[in-house]
Scaffold this motif. Structure first.
Motif, PDB file in Angstrom:
ATOM      1  N   SER A 136       0.844  -1.253   0.008  1.00 20.05           N
ATOM      2  CA  SER A 136       0.200   0.396  -0.289  1.00 20.05           C
ATOM      3  C   SER A 136       0.496   1.110   0.430  1.00 20.05           C
ATOM      4  N   ARG A 137       0.763   2.353  -0.711  1.00 17.32           N
ATOM      5  CA  ARG A 137       0.884   3.721  -0.406  1.00 17.32           C
ATOM      6  C   ARG A 137       1.172   4.132   0.245  1.00 17.32           C
ATOM      7  N   LEU A 138       0.197   4.002   1.402  1.00 12.75           N
ATOM      8  CA  LEU A 138      -0.159   4.560   1.769  1.00 12.75           C
ATOM      9  C   LEU A 138       0.770   4.776   3.588  1.00 12.75           C
ATOM     10  N   ASN A 139       2.099   3.599   3.251  1.00 14.72           N
ATOM     11  CA  ASN A 139       2.775   2.832   3.862  1.00 14.72           C
ATOM     12  C   ASN A 139       4.086   3.238   4.011  1.00 14.72           C
ATOM     13  N   LYS A 140       4.099   4.751   2.287  1.00 11.32           N
ATOM     14  CA  LYS A 140       4.986   4.861   2.078  1.00 11.32           C
ATOM     15  C   LYS A 140       5.273   6.226   3.356  1.00 11.32           C
ATOM     16  N   VAL A 141       6.815   6.011   3.583  1.00 10.96           N
ATOM     17  CA  VAL A 141       6.854   6.921   5.266  1.00 10.96           C
ATOM     18  C   VAL A 141       8.409   8.315   4.214  1.00 10.96           C
ATOM     19  N   LEU A 142       7.857   9.495   4.639  1.00 14.02           N
ATOM     20  CA  LEU A 142       8.841  10.341   4.592  1.00 14.02           C
ATOM     21  C   LEU A 142      10.059  10.634   5.956  1.00 14.02           C
ATOM     22  N   LEU A 143      11.392  10.180   5.370  1.00  8.43           N
ATOM     23  CA  LEU A 143      12.829  10.784   6.493  1.00  8.43           C
ATOM     24  C   LEU A 143      13.353  12.304   6.113  1.00  8.43           C
ATOM     25  N   ILE A 144      13.426  12.738   6.948  1.00  9.75           N
ATOM     26  CA  ILE A 144      14.310  14.146   7.277  1.00  9.75           C
ATOM     27  C   ILE A 144      15.349  13.181   8.621  1.00  9.75           C
ATOM     28  N   ARG A 145      15.830  14.435   8.521  1.00  9.82           N
ATOM     29  CA  ARG A 145      16.861  14.618   9.249  1.00  9.82           C
ATOM     30  C   ARG A 145      17.344  16.040   9.510  1.00  9.82           C
ATOM     31  N   LEU A 146      17.027  16.698  11.141  1.00  9.64           N
ATOM     32  CA  LEU A 146      17.033  17.948  11.709  1.00  9.64           C
ATOM     33  C   LEU A 146      17.808  18.432  13.025  1.00  9.64           C
ATOM     34  N   GLU A 147      18.128  19.069  12.914  1.00 12.23           N
ATOM     35  CA  GLU A 147      18.756  19.372  14.227  1.00 12.23           C
ATOM     36  C   GLU A 147      17.936  19.187  15.655  1.00 12.23           C
ATOM     37  N   PRO A 148      18.571  17.925  16.290  1.00  4.35           N
ATOM     38  CA  PRO A 148      17.240  17.701  17.045  1.00  4.35           C
ATOM     39  C   PRO A 148      17.092  18.772  18.497  1.00  4.35           C
ATOM     40  N   GLY A 149      18.513  20.147  18.555  1.00  2.00           N
ATOM     41  CA  GLY A 149      17.876  21.013  19.152  1.00  2.00           C
ATOM     42  C   GLY A 149      16.546  22.495  18.774  1.00  2.00           C
ATOM     43  N   SER A 150      16.228  21.791  17.337  1.00  2.00           N
ATOM     44  CA  SER A 150      15.255  22.806  16.699  1.00  2.00           C
ATOM     45  C   SER A 150      14.032  22.152  16.641  1.00  2.00           C
ATOM     46  N   LEU A 151      13.572  20.799  17.294  1.00  2.00           N
ATOM     47  CA  LEU A 151      12.392  19.967  17.719  1.00  2.00           C
ATOM     48  C   LEU A 151      12.284  20.597  18.818  1.00  2.00           C
ATOM     49  N   ASP A 152      10.623  20.435  19.360  1.00  2.00           N
ATOM     50  CA  ASP A 152      10.247  20.709  20.361  1.00  2.00           C
ATOM     51  C   ASP A 152       9.911  18.659  20.900  1.00  2.00           C
ATOM     52  N   GLU A 153       9.908  18.822  22.459  1.00  2.00           N
ATOM     53  CA  GLU A 153       9.931  18.019  23.078  1.00  2.00           C
ATOM     54  C   GLU A 153       8.809  16.802  22.591  1.00  2.00           C
ATOM     55  N   ALA A 154       8.029  16.861  22.463  1.00  2.00           N
ATOM     56  CA  ALA A 154       7.122  15.819  21.661  1.00  2.00           C
ATOM     57  C   ALA A 154       8.125  14.894  20.779  1.00  2.00           C
ATOM     58  N   THR A 155       8.294  16.215  19.484  1.00  2.00           N
ATOM     59  CA  THR A 155       8.362  15.644  18.181  1.00  2.00           C
ATOM     60  C   THR A 155       9.855  14.796  18.786  1.00  2.00           C
TER      61      THR A 155
END
Length: 207
Positions: free
Chosen positions: A103-122
């Motif tokens: 199923s294409r609904l299982n397709k996942v997008l991966l991106i890498r960002l600085e951990p410090g730029s993410l809110d705590e939950a993310t």
């Protein structure tokens, strides 16, 4: 993939099931044939939904890219470069050696960002700064394909919906009616692994 099969064959050109076709392949061909003959394919669709390759990501699945020869390549955090274009992957059941690409609904997008730029939950759902989201826009089901550094957003080119990966995929602009579902991931023996289900149903939400 099941979600892309929209062009039915004509009755005279109905596909022949190869003698060695898998049950999954046979079901797909059967579903197309039923549509072509105007028959109810609901039973076959239910059968397809039960297929392991159709099932949504499961905790413990690895994330892989599939090469041109069909060979899955396990992904590590280092395979997703900081601030660069997204990497597209599918869940992979390593025990059964099964890519969940039915199923294409299982397709996942991966991106890498600085951990410090993410809110705590993310940040808690990320693995060394790597974030995973559904790659299917919640508006019309197009692929969300681009990272826009200037606006720090993920972009769907079809209708220009934009999502904030640093804030749980919430909508920043465009017609998308809801956030991009995120997929919690973790590192297991250095490999990217699914750590829970999608936060919501991927794709266009049915009324």
């Amino acid at each position: 993939m099941n979600d892309n099969e929209t062009t039915p064959p004509s009755a005279t050109n109905a596909p022949q099931t190869p003698a060695c076709a898998s049950r999954r392949e046979a079901l797909k061909l059967g579903a197309c044939a039923c549509i072509g003959f105007g028959l109810d394919a609901a039973g076959l669709n239910r059968a397809l939904a039960d297929e392991p390759a159709e099932q949504r990501p499961t905790k413990g699945d690895r994330l892989v890219v599939v090469g041109a020869d069909g060979t899955p390549k396990l992904l590590a955090a280092a395979d997703v470069k900081l601030g660069e274009k997204p990497v597209f992957a599918f869940p992979y059941d390593a025990d059964k050696k099964l890519v969940r690409d039915g199923s294409r609904l299982n397709k996942v997008l991966l991106i890498r960002l600085e951990p410090g730029s993410l809110d705590e939950a993310t940040r808690a759902r990320s693995a060394d700064g790597v974030l995973a989201f559904s790659a299917v826009c919640t508006h019309q089901g197009c692929d969300v394909s681009e990272w826009v550094p200037e606006s720090r957003s993920l972009l769907c080119f079809c209708h220009f919906s934009r999502f904030d990966p640093c804030q749980s995929g919430q909508v920043l602009a465009g017609p998308a009616p809801r956030s991009l579902p995120h997929l919690p991931i973790a590192l297991e023996r250095g490999e990217l692994a699914v750590n829970g289900p999608f936060s919501a149903s991927p794709g266009v939400k049915k009324a």
